[in-house]
Design an enzyme around this catalytic site. Sequence first.
Site, PDB file in Angstrom:
ATOM      1  NE  ARG A 130      -4.241  -1.424   0.028  1.00 16.25           N
ATOM      2  CZ  ARG A 130      -4.374  -2.414  -0.866  1.00 16.25           C
ATOM      3  NH1 ARG A 130      -3.428  -2.629  -1.761  1.00 16.25           N
ATOM      4  NH2 ARG A 130      -5.457  -3.168  -0.873  1.00 16.25           N
TER       5      ARG A 130
ATOM      6  CG  HIS B 162      -3.678  -1.126  -6.981  1.00 18.28           C
ATOM      7  ND1 HIS B 162      -4.105  -0.465  -5.863  1.00 18.28           N
ATOM      8  CD2 HIS B 162      -3.691  -2.445  -6.634  1.00 18.28           C
ATOM      9  CE1 HIS B 162      -4.371  -1.308  -4.892  1.00 18.28           C
ATOM     10  NE2 HIS B 162      -4.119  -2.538  -5.346  1.00 18.28           N
TER      11      HIS B 162
HETATM   12  P1  NAP Z   1      -1.792 -11.043   5.341  1.00 15.80           P
HETATM   13  O1  NAP Z   1      -1.788 -12.492   5.053  1.00 15.80           O
HETATM   14  O2  NAP Z   1      -2.735 -10.510   6.356  1.00 15.80           O
HETATM   15  O3  NAP Z   1      -0.295 -10.641   5.754  1.00 15.80           O
HETATM   16  C1  NAP Z   1       0.019  -9.385   6.275  1.00 15.80           C
HETATM   17  C2  NAP Z   1       1.390  -9.467   6.904  1.00 15.80           C
HETATM   18  O4  NAP Z   1       1.733  -8.163   7.430  1.00 15.80           O
HETATM   19  C3  NAP Z   1       1.449 -10.441   8.092  1.00 15.80           C
HETATM   20  O5  NAP Z   1       2.688 -11.120   8.104  1.00 15.80           O
HETATM   21  C4  NAP Z   1       1.339  -9.513   9.292  1.00 15.80           C
HETATM   22  O6  NAP Z   1       1.917 -10.034  10.469  1.00 15.80           O
HETATM   23  C5  NAP Z   1       2.137  -8.335   8.789  1.00 15.80           C
HETATM   24  N1  NAP Z   1       1.843  -7.139   9.580  1.00 15.80           N
HETATM   25  C6  NAP Z   1       0.665  -6.501   9.744  1.00 15.80           C
HETATM   26  N2  NAP Z   1       0.810  -5.471  10.607  1.00 15.80           N
HETATM   27  C7  NAP Z   1       2.100  -5.467  10.984  1.00 15.80           C
HETATM   28  C8  NAP Z   1       2.848  -4.678  11.879  1.00 15.80           C
HETATM   29  N3  NAP Z   1       2.308  -3.643  12.557  1.00 15.80           N
HETATM   30  N4  NAP Z   1       4.153  -4.982  12.051  1.00 15.80           N
HETATM   31  C9  NAP Z   1       4.731  -6.001  11.395  1.00 15.80           C
HETATM   32  N5  NAP Z   1       4.063  -6.811  10.527  1.00 15.80           N
HETATM   33  C10 NAP Z   1       2.765  -6.541  10.339  1.00 15.80           C
HETATM   34  O7  NAP Z   1      -2.046 -10.191   4.025  1.00 15.80           O
HETATM   35  P2  NAP Z   1      -1.683 -10.584   2.511  1.00 15.80           P
HETATM   36  O8  NAP Z   1      -2.776 -11.380   1.914  1.00 15.80           O
HETATM   37  O9  NAP Z   1      -0.314 -11.138   2.467  1.00 15.80           O
HETATM   38  O10 NAP Z   1      -1.735  -9.140   1.821  1.00 15.80           O
HETATM   39  C11 NAP Z   1      -0.838  -8.118   2.223  1.00 15.80           C
HETATM   40  C12 NAP Z   1      -1.222  -6.796   1.590  1.00 15.80           C
HETATM   41  O11 NAP Z   1      -0.905  -6.813   0.191  1.00 15.80           O
HETATM   42  C13 NAP Z   1      -2.709  -6.472   1.604  1.00 15.80           C
HETATM   43  O12 NAP Z   1      -3.121  -5.949   2.844  1.00 15.80           O
HETATM   44  C14 NAP Z   1      -2.812  -5.442   0.517  1.00 15.80           C
HETATM   45  O13 NAP Z   1      -2.557  -4.160   1.079  1.00 15.80           O
HETATM   46  C15 NAP Z   1      -1.663  -5.795  -0.437  1.00 15.80           C
HETATM   47  N6  NAP Z   1      -2.144  -6.316  -1.756  1.00 15.80           N
HETATM   48  C16 NAP Z   1      -1.831  -5.610  -2.868  1.00 15.80           C
HETATM   49  C17 NAP Z   1      -2.234  -6.078  -4.118  1.00 15.80           C
HETATM   50  C18 NAP Z   1      -1.840  -5.350  -5.382  1.00 15.80           C
HETATM   51  O14 NAP Z   1      -2.328  -5.673  -6.462  1.00 15.80           O
HETATM   52  N7  NAP Z   1      -0.946  -4.381  -5.313  1.00 15.80           N
HETATM   53  C19 NAP Z   1      -2.983  -7.254  -4.209  1.00 15.80           C
HETATM   54  C20 NAP Z   1      -3.296  -7.936  -3.045  1.00 15.80           C
HETATM   55  C21 NAP Z   1      -2.875  -7.467  -1.812  1.00 15.80           C
HETATM   56  P3  NAP Z   1       1.305 -11.358  11.154  1.00 15.80           P
HETATM   57  O15 NAP Z   1       1.772 -12.500  10.263  1.00 15.80           O
HETATM   58  O16 NAP Z   1       1.931 -11.383  12.481  1.00 15.80           O
HETATM   59  O17 NAP Z   1      -0.193 -11.198  11.151  1.00 15.80           O
END
Ligand code: NAP
Length: 312
Positions: free
Chosen positions: A227, A275
Site C-alpha cells: 500500500r 495497482h
Molecule cells: P496477510 O496475510 O494478512 O499478511 C500481512 C502481513 O503483514 C502479516 O505477516 C502480518 O503479520 C504483517 N503485519 C501486519 N501489521 C504489521 C505490523 N504492525 N508490524 C509487522 N508486521 C505486520 O495479508 P496478505 O494477503 O499477504 O496481503 C498483504 C497486503 O498486500 C494487503 O493488505 C494489501 O494491502 C496488499 N495487496 C496488494 C495487491 C496489489 O495488487 N498491489 C494485491 C493484493 C494485496 P502477522 O503475520 O503477524 O499477522
Amino acid sequence: MPTVLFAADPALRDAYLPHLAEAFAEAGVAARLVCTADPAEVDYIVFSPGGTIEDFSPFCRARAVLNLWAGVENIVGNPTLTQTLCRMVDPAMTESMVEWVAAHVLRHHLGTDEHVLHQDGIWRHDATRMPKLARERPITILGFGELGQACARALIALNFPVTGWSRRPASLPGARCLAGPEGLDEALRGAEGVVLLLPKTPQTENVLDARRLALLARGAFVINPGRGALIDDAALLAALDSGQVGHATLDVFRQEPLPPGHPFWAHPKVTVTPHIAAFTRPATAARVIAENVRRGEAGEPLLHVVDRRAGY
Ligand code: NAP
C-alpha cells in the site's frame, strides 16, 4: 435458503455473478444470489471498494461481509459494520503476486534495463562486470503473511537470502524470520532489496521512512505492491536522489490514480505501475466466497476473518 447480496463494485457483476453461481453449485450451497434486496433479509454480503453499501446497520441478519480484496483498509474502520468481516485470500491472486514480485526482483537483480533500454548498436560485453548471484543479494520482505511468504518461497527457490518481517513471530523454511517493532531495523539492515507486502494500518504507515531507508545497503531497490502509505514518499525521493536507493518500483500510492503531476511519474529511478500487481480472479475467488457461505450455513468457523483490532 441464504440470501447472498452482491454489493461489490457494480462494474464487477458480469465478471463475478456466473462464477459465484457455479461455485455455490460446486460447494453444494443453495443460495439466492441477488444484486438488490431488503437489507433485513440478507445473510451474506459480497463487498469490494466501490461497492454499493456505506451503512451496514440495516443488514441486521447478515452473518458476514465477504470482501473481494485482500486489503480491508477501506472497510475495516466503518463504524456501522458489526458483522464478521472476511478478507480475500485467492490462490490465483497469490500466484500472480509471486510472478510480479519475482519479475521485478529479477529485473533489478540482473540489471535487465541496461540491455533492454539500450538497443543502440553498442556491444556492451564486459566480462569484468558480471552481476551478483542471487545468493549474494539479501532481500527483505516486510509483511510475511499469505503473499509475503508465497513470494519468499519463490525467491528462496532462486537462491536469494530472504528475511521476512511480521507482527507476530513466523517461520518459513529457508528464511530468516523477524517480528515486531524490535525486529524491523535488523530486518532492513544491509538488505539489497525490500519488498513491501504489509496491510495499511496505523502501525504500518510510513514504516519505510528516512531513517529506515538509510539502513538498507547503498543502491538497494524498493518494490512496493503493498500500500502507498507504507512509504514516506518525500524520504523515498530524497533517498533515490542521494543514491541510497537505486530504484523504486511502486504499484500502490497514497492517492490512486497517481496524479499526473506527481514526481514519481517523471523520476528516472521510479517505475510506476497502476495497482496491477495482483488482481483477485473471479473463478477462484468465487470458490472462496462459496466456501465461506457453506461454512457459515454449517456453523463452521469462517475463513480469513479480519482481526478488527489489528486492522487487517
Ligand atoms: P496477510 O496475510 O494478512 O499478511 C500481512 C502481513 O503483514 C502479516 O505477516 C502480518 O503479520 C504483517 N503485519 C501486519 N501489521 C504489521 C505490523 N504492525 N508490524 C509487522 N508486521 C505486520 O495479508 P496478505 O494477503 O499477504 O496481503 C498483504 C497486503 O498486500 C494487503 O493488505 C494489501 O494491502 C496488499 N495487496 C496488494 C495487491 C496489489 O495488487 N498491489 C494485491 C493484493 C494485496 P502477522 O503475520 O503477524 O499477522
